[in-house]
Design a protein around this motif. Structure first.
Motif, PDB file in Angstrom:
ATOM      1  N   GLY A  22      11.287  25.911   7.027  1.00  0.00           N
ATOM      2  CA  GLY A  22      11.318  25.546   5.451  1.00  0.00           C
ATOM      3  C   GLY A  22      12.940  26.009   5.645  1.00  0.00           C
ATOM      4  N   GLY A  23      13.181  25.002   4.288  1.00  0.00           N
ATOM      5  CA  GLY A  23      14.542  25.182   3.721  1.00  0.00           C
ATOM      6  C   GLY A  23      15.971  24.611   3.962  1.00  0.00           C
ATOM      7  N   GLY A  24      15.623  23.558   4.891  1.00  0.00           N
ATOM      8  CA  GLY A  24      16.056  22.828   6.240  1.00  0.00           C
ATOM      9  C   GLY A  24      16.329  23.445   6.948  1.00  0.00           C
ATOM     10  N   ARG A  25      15.574  25.009   7.509  1.00  0.00           N
ATOM     11  CA  ARG A  25      16.217  25.248   8.307  1.00  0.00           C
ATOM     12  C   ARG A  25      15.047  25.396   9.781  1.00  0.00           C
ATOM     13  NH1 ARG A  25      14.548  30.004   8.217  1.00  0.00           N
ATOM     14  NH2 ARG A  25      16.025  31.016  10.302  1.00  0.00           N
ATOM     15  N   TRP A  26      16.239  25.445  11.341  1.00  0.00           N
ATOM     16  CA  TRP A  26      14.992  25.697  12.090  1.00  0.00           C
ATOM     17  C   TRP A  26      15.409  26.941  13.190  1.00  0.00           C
ATOM     18  CZ3 TRP A  26      12.785  20.507  14.202  1.00  0.00           C
ATOM     19  CH2 TRP A  26      12.737  20.025  12.935  1.00  0.00           C
ATOM     20  N   VAL A  27      14.274  27.026  13.617  1.00  0.00           N
ATOM     21  CA  VAL A  27      14.635  28.514  14.512  1.00  0.00           C
ATOM     22  C   VAL A  27      13.687  28.233  16.075  1.00  0.00           C
ATOM     23  CG1 VAL A  27      13.892  30.025  12.624  1.00  0.00           C
ATOM     24  CG2 VAL A  27      12.171  29.009  13.399  1.00  0.00           C
ATOM     25  N   HIS A  28      13.908  28.677  16.914  1.00  0.00           N
ATOM     26  CA  HIS A  28      13.216  29.191  18.156  1.00  0.00           C
ATOM     27  C   HIS A  28      12.316  29.866  18.361  1.00  0.00           C
ATOM     28  CE1 HIS A  28      16.713  26.625  19.756  1.00  0.00           C
ATOM     29  NE2 HIS A  28      17.789  27.627  19.330  1.00  0.00           N
ATOM     30  N   PRO A  29      10.910  28.998  18.203  1.00  0.00           N
ATOM     31  CA  PRO A  29       9.750  30.188  18.383  1.00  0.00           C
ATOM     32  C   PRO A  29       9.971  30.940  19.729  1.00  0.00           C
ATOM     33  CG  PRO A  29       9.342  27.833  18.938  1.00  0.00           C
ATOM     34  CD  PRO A  29      10.428  28.208  19.125  1.00  0.00           C
ATOM     35  N   GLU A  30       8.753  31.703  19.594  1.00  0.00           N
ATOM     36  CA  GLU A  30       8.299  32.520  20.666  1.00  0.00           C
ATOM     37  C   GLU A  30       7.468  31.364  21.414  1.00  0.00           C
ATOM     38  OE1 GLU A  30       9.319  34.895  21.584  1.00  0.00           O
ATOM     39  OE2 GLU A  30      10.474  36.063  20.327  1.00  0.00           O
ATOM     40  N   PRO A  31       7.152  31.949  22.845  1.00  0.00           N
ATOM     41  CA  PRO A  31       7.253  33.232  23.715  1.00  0.00           C
ATOM     42  C   PRO A  31       9.399  32.257  23.900  1.00  0.00           C
ATOM     43  CG  PRO A  31       6.138  31.162  25.486  1.00  0.00           C
ATOM     44  CD  PRO A  31       6.472  30.901  23.472  1.00  0.00           C
ATOM     45  N   TRP A  32       9.720  31.412  23.488  1.00  0.00           N
ATOM     46  CA  TRP A  32      10.824  30.786  24.175  1.00  0.00           C
ATOM     47  C   TRP A  32      11.960  31.519  24.289  1.00  0.00           C
ATOM     48  CZ3 TRP A  32       8.294  28.581  28.229  1.00  0.00           C
ATOM     49  CH2 TRP A  32       7.374  28.167  27.282  1.00  0.00           C
ATOM     50  N   ALA A  33      12.349  31.814  22.585  1.00  0.00           N
ATOM     51  CA  ALA A  33      12.856  33.031  21.937  1.00  0.00           C
ATOM     52  C   ALA A  33      13.211  33.961  23.293  1.00  0.00           C
ATOM     53  CB  ALA A  33      12.551  33.570  20.615  1.00  0.00           C
ATOM     54  N   THR A  34      12.396  34.428  23.770  1.00  0.00           N
ATOM     55  CA  THR A  34      12.145  35.816  24.042  1.00  0.00           C
ATOM     56  C   THR A  34      12.320  34.769  25.806  1.00  0.00           C
ATOM     57  OG1 THR A  34      11.287  36.803  23.159  1.00  0.00           O
ATOM     58  CG2 THR A  34      11.029  38.086  25.520  1.00  0.00           C
ATOM     59  N   LEU A  35      11.874  34.316  25.889  1.00  0.00           N
ATOM     60  CA  LEU A  35      12.112  34.166  27.346  1.00  0.00           C
ATOM     61  C   LEU A  35      13.448  33.259  27.893  1.00  0.00           C
ATOM     62  CD1 LEU A  35       8.364  32.589  28.106  1.00  0.00           C
ATOM     63  CD2 LEU A  35       9.471  34.723  28.475  1.00  0.00           C
ATOM     64  N   LYS A  36      14.265  32.855  27.113  1.00  0.00           N
ATOM     65  CA  LYS A  36      15.323  31.860  27.727  1.00  0.00           C
ATOM     66  C   LYS A  36      16.350  32.598  26.589  1.00  0.00           C
ATOM     67  CE  LYS A  36      12.923  27.315  28.301  1.00  0.00           C
ATOM     68  NZ  LYS A  36      12.868  27.685  30.005  1.00  0.00           N
ATOM     69  N   ALA A  37      16.432  34.063  26.292  1.00  0.00           N
ATOM     70  CA  ALA A  37      17.182  34.429  25.200  1.00  0.00           C
ATOM     71  C   ALA A  37      18.662  34.306  25.599  1.00  0.00           C
ATOM     72  CB  ALA A  37      16.610  35.912  25.446  1.00  0.00           C
ATOM     73  N   ARG A  38      19.156  34.338  26.696  1.00  0.00           N
ATOM     74  CA  ARG A  38      20.284  33.543  27.128  1.00  0.00           C
ATOM     75  C   ARG A  38      20.846  32.270  27.494  1.00  0.00           C
ATOM     76  NH1 ARG A  38      20.218  37.080  33.372  1.00  0.00           N
ATOM     77  NH2 ARG A  38      19.726  38.783  33.152  1.00  0.00           N
ATOM     78  N   ARG A  39      20.151  31.557  27.319  1.00  0.00           N
ATOM     79  CA  ARG A  39      20.101  30.044  27.099  1.00  0.00           C
ATOM     80  C   ARG A  39      20.870  29.654  25.433  1.00  0.00           C
ATOM     81  NH1 ARG A  39      17.219  25.497  29.690  1.00  0.00           N
ATOM     82  NH2 ARG A  39      18.112  23.256  27.676  1.00  0.00           N
ATOM     83  N   ILE A  40      19.623  30.911  24.295  1.00  0.00           N
ATOM     84  CA  ILE A  40      19.222  29.988  22.789  1.00  0.00           C
ATOM     85  C   ILE A  40      20.882  29.984  22.042  1.00  0.00           C
ATOM     86  CG2 ILE A  40      16.755  29.575  23.066  1.00  0.00           C
ATOM     87  CD1 ILE A  40      17.422  32.270  21.743  1.00  0.00           C
ATOM     88  N   CYS A  41      20.825  29.066  21.402  1.00  0.00           N
ATOM     89  CA  CYS A  41      21.788  29.137  20.333  1.00  0.00           C
ATOM     90  C   CYS A  41      21.860  29.614  18.988  1.00  0.00           C
ATOM     91  CB  CYS A  41      22.641  27.599  19.852  1.00  0.00           C
ATOM     92  SG  CYS A  41      21.010  26.920  19.329  1.00  0.00           S
TER      93      CYS A  41
END
Length: 266
Positions: A22-41
């Protein structure tokens, strides 16, 4: 109701799945935000719609392996990480009658028993012309396997490769050979030479290139040449994968003068 799959995109910054918030924003959703925490920007941005496989895995494959590729290590020559290692790299380029995409075979052979063979039919759109492009492919896979685990000396009969690596070591990581396209591929993946350049710069004190007058004059160069030829013949459909693996093992063991015993895979 909209299909949730259409919201799942590949992030242009890190390659992990991102979705609109929303509002033009993007996010990394779960479970990937946790499982790929070392990689995500920290600031996701959409590159393209994710494929079904990417949605399942949570990310784009960071590196596309060549379709024809074998990499192994001979057990009698294993040495501790940090040791000096010399590796010969050779490319094999030849036209195949009637083919629209000509194979570029590559091979590398290291004195710690690491070796690789493979091929690509990548067009000049990306690689530039001829044998140098094939040898750069060998360089990429050798660097990926051996750097930064060892103090690395690369043997090549191309002065251009030494000049290129020296530029990368000095921090000029945008330098590429004429005809090579360093831009991200259509999939969003980083080019192989861009990855190699960054790795060389990060570990500039661990890699040098030694130019030899004729690779065939050294066991490592001669062995790498044989491996590159096997990669070419495999890609050209003249031998099968099993033959490439068996002949590659025999060639590596012969040129390193050890028993053909591989390090077991984990």
């Amino acid at each position: 109701m909209s299909d949730a799959r259409t919201e799942e995109h590949i992030c242009t910054n890190c390659g992990v799945i991102c979705v609109p918030a929303g509002g033009g924003r993007w996010v990394h959703p779960e479970p990937w935000a946790t499982l790929k925490a070392r990689r995500i920007c920290a600031e996701p941005a959409p590159l393209r719609t994710a494929t079904p496989r990417e949605i399942k895995n949570g990310a784009m494959q960071a590196l596309k392996r060549d379709r024809w590729i074998v990499e192994e290590q001979l057990a009698p020559l294993v040495r501790p990480e940090g040791s000096p290692v010399r590796v010969g790299v050779v490319g094999c380029y030849a036209l195949k009658a009637g083919a629209t995409a000509h194979p570029r075979g590559w091979g590398y052979l290291a004195d710690d028993g690491h070796y690789g063979l493979g091929a690509t039919t990548t067009t000049t759109r990306y690689d530039g012309p001829g044998e140098l492009a094939a040898e750069l492919r060998a360089l990429f896979w050798a660097l990926r396997r051996l750097l930064p685990r060892y103090q690395l000396t690369v043997l090549s009969d191309y002065p251009e490769i030494r000049e290129l690596v020296n530029e990368w070591r000095r921090g000029n990581t945008d330098v590429v050979p004429r005809g090579y396209n360093p831009e991200r591929r259509d999939s969003g993946r980083e080019s192989k030479l861009a990855r190699a350049a960054r790795a060389v710069h990060q570990h500039a004190d661990q890699v040098v290139v030694e130019v030899v007058s004729d690779y065939a004059d050294t066991p490592l160069g001669a062995g790498a040449d044989r491996l590159a030829q096997l990669g070419w013949h495999w890609c050209a459909g003249e031998i099968h994968k099993g033959d490439a693996k068996e002949l590659g093992l025999a060639a590596a063991a012969h040129h390193l003068d050890v028993a053909p015993v591989l390090v077991p895979r984990d």
